[in-house]
Design an enzyme around this catalytic site. Structure first.
Site, PDB file in Angstrom:
ATOM      1  N   ARG A 232       0.875  -1.171   0.000  1.00 31.33           N
ATOM      2  CA  ARG A 232       0.000   0.000   0.000  1.00 31.33           C
ATOM      3  C   ARG A 232       0.908   1.216   0.000  1.00 31.33           C
ATOM      4  NH1 ARG A 232      -3.490  -2.704  -1.550  1.00 31.33           N
ATOM      5  NH2 ARG A 232      -5.485  -3.218  -0.592  1.00 31.33           N
ATOM      6  N   GLU A 261      -3.491   7.729  -4.104  1.00 23.33           N
ATOM      7  CA  GLU A 261      -3.923   7.235  -5.424  1.00 23.33           C
ATOM      8  C   GLU A 261      -5.233   7.909  -5.840  1.00 23.33           C
ATOM      9  OE1 GLU A 261      -4.101   2.954  -5.296  1.00 23.33           O
ATOM     10  OE2 GLU A 261      -2.039   2.821  -4.600  1.00 23.33           O
ATOM     11  N   HIS A 279      -1.454   0.675  -9.750  1.00 23.34           N
ATOM     12  CA  HIS A 279      -2.083  -0.318  -8.860  1.00 23.34           C
ATOM     13  C   HIS A 279      -2.735  -1.458  -9.662  1.00 23.34           C
ATOM     14  CE1 HIS A 279      -4.092  -0.859  -4.657  1.00 23.34           C
ATOM     15  NE2 HIS A 279      -3.857  -2.031  -5.238  1.00 23.34           N
TER      16      HIS A 279
HETATM   17  P1  NAP Z   1      -0.949 -11.700   4.719  1.00 18.91           P
HETATM   18  O1  NAP Z   1      -0.938 -13.131   4.317  1.00 18.91           O
HETATM   19  O2  NAP Z   1      -1.840 -11.258   5.812  1.00 18.91           O
HETATM   20  O3  NAP Z   1       0.561 -11.294   5.077  1.00 18.91           O
HETATM   21  C1  NAP Z   1       0.903 -10.083   5.673  1.00 18.91           C
HETATM   22  C2  NAP Z   1       2.348 -10.166   6.165  1.00 18.91           C
HETATM   23  O4  NAP Z   1       2.725  -8.861   6.646  1.00 18.91           O
HETATM   24  C3  NAP Z   1       2.542 -11.136   7.323  1.00 18.91           C
HETATM   25  O5  NAP Z   1       3.741 -11.833   7.156  1.00 18.91           O
HETATM   26  C4  NAP Z   1       2.631 -10.236   8.558  1.00 18.91           C
HETATM   27  O6  NAP Z   1       3.440 -10.852   9.557  1.00 18.91           O
HETATM   28  C5  NAP Z   1       3.295  -8.985   7.949  1.00 18.91           C
HETATM   29  N1  NAP Z   1       2.984  -7.771   8.712  1.00 18.91           N
HETATM   30  C6  NAP Z   1       1.778  -7.323   9.095  1.00 18.91           C
HETATM   31  N2  NAP Z   1       1.910  -6.180   9.800  1.00 18.91           N
HETATM   32  C7  NAP Z   1       3.223  -5.921   9.862  1.00 18.91           C
HETATM   33  C8  NAP Z   1       3.997  -4.892  10.465  1.00 18.91           C
HETATM   34  N3  NAP Z   1       3.431  -3.905  11.167  1.00 18.91           N
HETATM   35  N4  NAP Z   1       5.338  -4.931  10.322  1.00 18.91           N
HETATM   36  C9  NAP Z   1       5.941  -5.926   9.625  1.00 18.91           C
HETATM   37  N5  NAP Z   1       5.262  -6.928   9.027  1.00 18.91           N
HETATM   38  C10 NAP Z   1       3.929  -6.919   9.150  1.00 18.91           C
HETATM   39  O7  NAP Z   1      -1.311 -10.768   3.493  1.00 18.91           O
HETATM   40  P2  NAP Z   1      -1.141 -11.054   1.924  1.00 18.91           P
HETATM   41  O8  NAP Z   1      -2.291 -11.822   1.420  1.00 18.91           O
HETATM   42  O9  NAP Z   1       0.238 -11.553   1.657  1.00 18.91           O
HETATM   43  O10 NAP Z   1      -1.311  -9.542   1.369  1.00 18.91           O
HETATM   44  C11 NAP Z   1      -0.450  -8.533   1.839  1.00 18.91           C
HETATM   45  C12 NAP Z   1      -0.894  -7.175   1.367  1.00 18.91           C
HETATM   46  O11 NAP Z   1      -0.536  -6.965   0.012  1.00 18.91           O
HETATM   47  C13 NAP Z   1      -2.394  -6.877   1.388  1.00 18.91           C
HETATM   48  O12 NAP Z   1      -2.871  -6.563   2.672  1.00 18.91           O
HETATM   49  C14 NAP Z   1      -2.482  -5.681   0.436  1.00 18.91           C
HETATM   50  O13 NAP Z   1      -2.302  -4.478   1.147  1.00 18.91           O
HETATM   51  C15 NAP Z   1      -1.300  -5.891  -0.515  1.00 18.91           C
HETATM   52  N6  NAP Z   1      -1.755  -6.257  -1.876  1.00 18.91           N
HETATM   53  C16 NAP Z   1      -1.508  -5.403  -2.902  1.00 18.91           C
HETATM   54  C17 NAP Z   1      -1.937  -5.748  -4.174  1.00 18.91           C
HETATM   55  C18 NAP Z   1      -1.677  -4.840  -5.338  1.00 18.91           C
HETATM   56  O14 NAP Z   1      -2.471  -4.833  -6.261  1.00 18.91           O
HETATM   57  N7  NAP Z   1      -0.581  -4.100  -5.347  1.00 18.91           N
HETATM   58  C19 NAP Z   1      -2.627  -6.934  -4.396  1.00 18.91           C
HETATM   59  C20 NAP Z   1      -2.846  -7.772  -3.332  1.00 18.91           C
HETATM   60  C21 NAP Z   1      -2.409  -7.433  -2.054  1.00 18.91           C
HETATM   61  P3  NAP Z   1       3.284 -10.452  11.111  1.00 18.91           P
HETATM   62  O15 NAP Z   1       1.804 -10.416  11.396  1.00 18.91           O
HETATM   63  O16 NAP Z   1       4.041 -11.503  11.839  1.00 18.91           O
HETATM   64  O17 NAP Z   1       3.923  -9.099  11.266  1.00 18.91           O
HETATM   65  C1  8YV Z   2      -6.997  -4.766  -5.858  1.00 22.24           C
HETATM   66  C2  8YV Z   2      -5.365  -5.081  -3.920  1.00 22.24           C
HETATM   67  O1  8YV Z   2      -6.624  -4.150  -7.024  1.00 22.24           O
HETATM   68  O2  8YV Z   2      -6.176  -7.158  -3.170  1.00 22.24           O
HETATM   69  C3  8YV Z   2      -5.687  -6.066  -2.857  1.00 22.24           C
HETATM   70  O3  8YV Z   2      -5.411  -5.774  -1.690  1.00 22.24           O
HETATM   71  O4  8YV Z   2      -4.774  -4.076  -3.671  1.00 22.24           O
HETATM   72  C4  8YV Z   2      -5.724  -5.350  -5.336  1.00 22.24           C
HETATM   73  O5  8YV Z   2      -5.812  -6.701  -5.611  1.00 22.24           O
HETATM   74  C5  8YV Z   2      -7.736  -3.795  -5.036  1.00 22.24           C
HETATM   75  O6  8YV Z   2      -8.026  -4.290  -3.766  1.00 22.24           O
HETATM   76  C6  8YV Z   2      -9.035  -3.430  -5.710  1.00 22.24           C
HETATM   77  O7  8YV Z   2      -9.848  -2.835  -4.829  1.00 22.24           O
END
Ligand code: NAP
Ligand code: 8YV
Length: 320
Positions: A232, A261, A279
Site C-alpha cells: 500500500r 492514489e 495499482h
Molecule cells: P498476509 O498473508 O496477511 O501477510 C501479511 C504479512 O505482513 C505477514 O507476514 C505479517 O506478519 C506482515 N505484517 C503485518 N503487519 C506488519 C507490520 N506492522 N510490520 C511488519 N510486518 C507486518 O497478506 P497477503 O495476502 O500476503 O497480502 C499482503 C498485502 O498486500 C495486502 O494486505 C495488500 O495491502 C497488498 N496487496 C496489494 C496488491 C496490489 O495490487 N498491489 C494486491 C494484493 C495485495 P506479522 O503479522 O508476523 O507481522
Molecule cells: C486490488 C489489492 O486491485 O487485493 C488487494 O489488496 O490491492 C488489489 O488486488 C484492489 O483491492 C481493488 O480494490
C-alpha cells in the site's frame, strides 16, 4: 429479512460482478462517492455491501445502515474498512485472499526486472532511434544471485520468496513475528535494508505499517539498492522516497501503489530509475474474475448459511 437481501455495490462498475450479484440479491449500485452519499442520505434496508474497489467504510457509514450484516471486499487488503468497528457491531467482513497471490507475485517480479534491467529506458532507446545514433544501450544489472529483503512474509510474500529463490536469491524477511521458514528473520528493518540489494514491500496497509519504510530504511538500502512496493502507498514515506531518489541516496524504485492514489508525485514521473504502475498488481482478466467470483460467493454463502467463506481475521470469531 426480505426474500432477496439488498446489496449495495460500491465502486466503479464491473458488469460481470453486478450481473452475478443480481442473481441472488436486489442490487443498488453506487459507482462513485456522490451516488453513495445520495443513497446513504435516505437508504433502503441494506443488509450487504460489496466493494468493487477500495472504499472507506467505517462507523460513520455503519451508523447510516442499521440493517447492515456483511461486507464483501474486492481485494485481500481491507485497510479501507474499519473491520474492528464492524466486528463490534456484528457486521461480518470478508475479503479475497489467495486467489490473487500468483498475479501479485508476477507483478512484483515484473517490476523488479523492469527496474533492474532498465526495461523502460532501453525500450525508449530502441523506439527513438537512439540505438542507431549512439549505439548499444549501457549494460544493466541482473536480478540473479541477489540478497532480497521481503517486508511482510504472508501469502504473497512467501510466493515472492519462492520465485526469487529460482533466481538464486538469498532471502531475508522482516515481520513482527518470525515464521516457520528456512529464510532469515530480521527484527531490525534498517539492518535488513543495509544487507539487501532489493527491498520488497508486501505488508497490509493501515496504522501499524504507516511509513514503515522511512528515510533511515531507504538510506540503509543505499545508492545501489532497489525498493519495490506492491503493498500500500501508505507503507512508504513517499516524501522521503522522492528525496532519497533525487539525491542518489537510493538507487531505484518500482512502485505499484501510492500514498494518494490515483495521484503520483510529479517528481517520480520524471525519473528514469523509477518504474510506475497504476495499482495493477492483481489486474489480469483471470485474477480479477476469480476475485469477483469470491466476492459473490462470500455473499451467497452468507445469505444461505449466515457465514462467509473467507472472513478477515477480525471477524473470524463472529463468523463462527
Ligand atoms: P498476509 O498473508 O496477511 O501477510 C501479511 C504479512 O505482513 C505477514 O507476514 C505479517 O506478519 C506482515 N505484517 C503485518 N503487519 C506488519 C507490520 N506492522 N510490520 C511488519 N510486518 C507486518 O497478506 P497477503 O495476502 O500476503 O497480502 C499482503 C498485502 O498486500 C495486502 O494486505 C495488500 O495491502 C497488498 N496487496 C496489494 C496488491 C496490489 O495490487 N498491489 C494486491 C494484493 C495485495 P506479522 O503479522 O508476523 O507481522
Ligand atoms: C486490488 C489489492 O486491485 O487485493 C488487494 O489488496 O490491492 C488489489 O488486488 C484492489 O483491492 C481493488 O480494490
Amino acid at each position: 429479512m426480505a426474500e432477496r437481501p439488498v446489496v449495495l455495490a460500491v465502486g466503479p462498475g464491473d458488469d460481470r460482478i453486478l450481473g452475478k450479484l443480481a442473481e441472488g440479491f436486489e442490487v443498488l449500485h453506487a459507482p462513485d462517492r456522490g451516488s453513495m452519499e445520495a443513497i446513504l442520505a435516505d437508504p433502503p434496508d441494506i443488509q450487504a455491501i460489496a466493494t468493487l474497489w477500495q472504499w472507506r467504510l467505517d462507523g460513520a457509514v455503519f451508523d447510516k445502515l442499521p440493517g447492515l450484516k456483511v461486507i464483501s471486499n474486492f481485494g485481500v487488503g481491507y485497510d479501507a474498512i474499519d473491520a474492528v468497528e464492524a466486528a463490534k457491531r456484528g457486521i461480518l467482513v470478508a475479503h479475497t485472499p489467495d486467489v490473487l497471490n500468483d498475479e501479485v507475485v508476477d507483478t512484483t517480479l515484473m517490476l523488479w526486472m523492469a527496474v533492474s534491467r532498465e526495461l523502460i529506458p532501453s525500450e525508449r532507446w530502441a523506439r527513438s532511434g537512439t540505438w542507431e545514433t549512439k549505439g548499444a544501450y549501457p549494460l544493466t544489472r541482473s536480478i540473479r544471485n541477489r540478497t532480497v529483503g521481503i517486508v511482510g512474509l504472508g501469502r504473497i510474500g512467501l510466493g515472492i520468496a519462492e520465485m526469487a529463490m529460482r533466481y538464486g536469491s538469498t532471502i531475508l524477511y522482516h515481520t513482527r513475528t518470525p515464521k516457520d521458514v528456512e529464510y532469515t528473520h530480521c527484527p531490525d528493518l534498517v539492518e535488513m535494508a543495509a544487507s539487501s540489494d532489493v527491498l520488497i514491500v508486501i505488508t497490509p496497509g493501515g496504522a501499524s505499517t504507516r511509513h514503515l519504510i522511512n528515510a533511515p530504511v531507504l538510506n540503509a538500502l543505499g545508492p545501489d539498492g532497489i525498493l519495490i512496493n506492491v503493498a500500500r502507498g501508505t507503507v512508504v514515506d513517499e516524501a522521503a522516497l522522492v528525496a532519497a531518489l533525487e539525491t542518489g541516496r537510493l538507487g531505484a524504485a518500482g512502485l505499484d501503489v501510492f500514498e494518494d492514489e490515483p495521484k503520483i508525485p510529479d517528481a517520480l514521473k520524471t525519473m528514469d530509475n523509477v518504474v510506475l504502475l497504476p495499482h495493477v498488481g492483481s489486474a489480469s482478466v483471470e485474477t480479477r474474475q476469480a476475485m469477483g467470483d469470491l466476492v459473490c460467493e462470500n455473499l451467497t454463502h452468507w445469505a444461505e448459511q449466515g457465514r462467509v467463506l473467507t472472513p478477515v481475521p477480525e471477524c473470524k470469531e463472529l463468523n463462527g
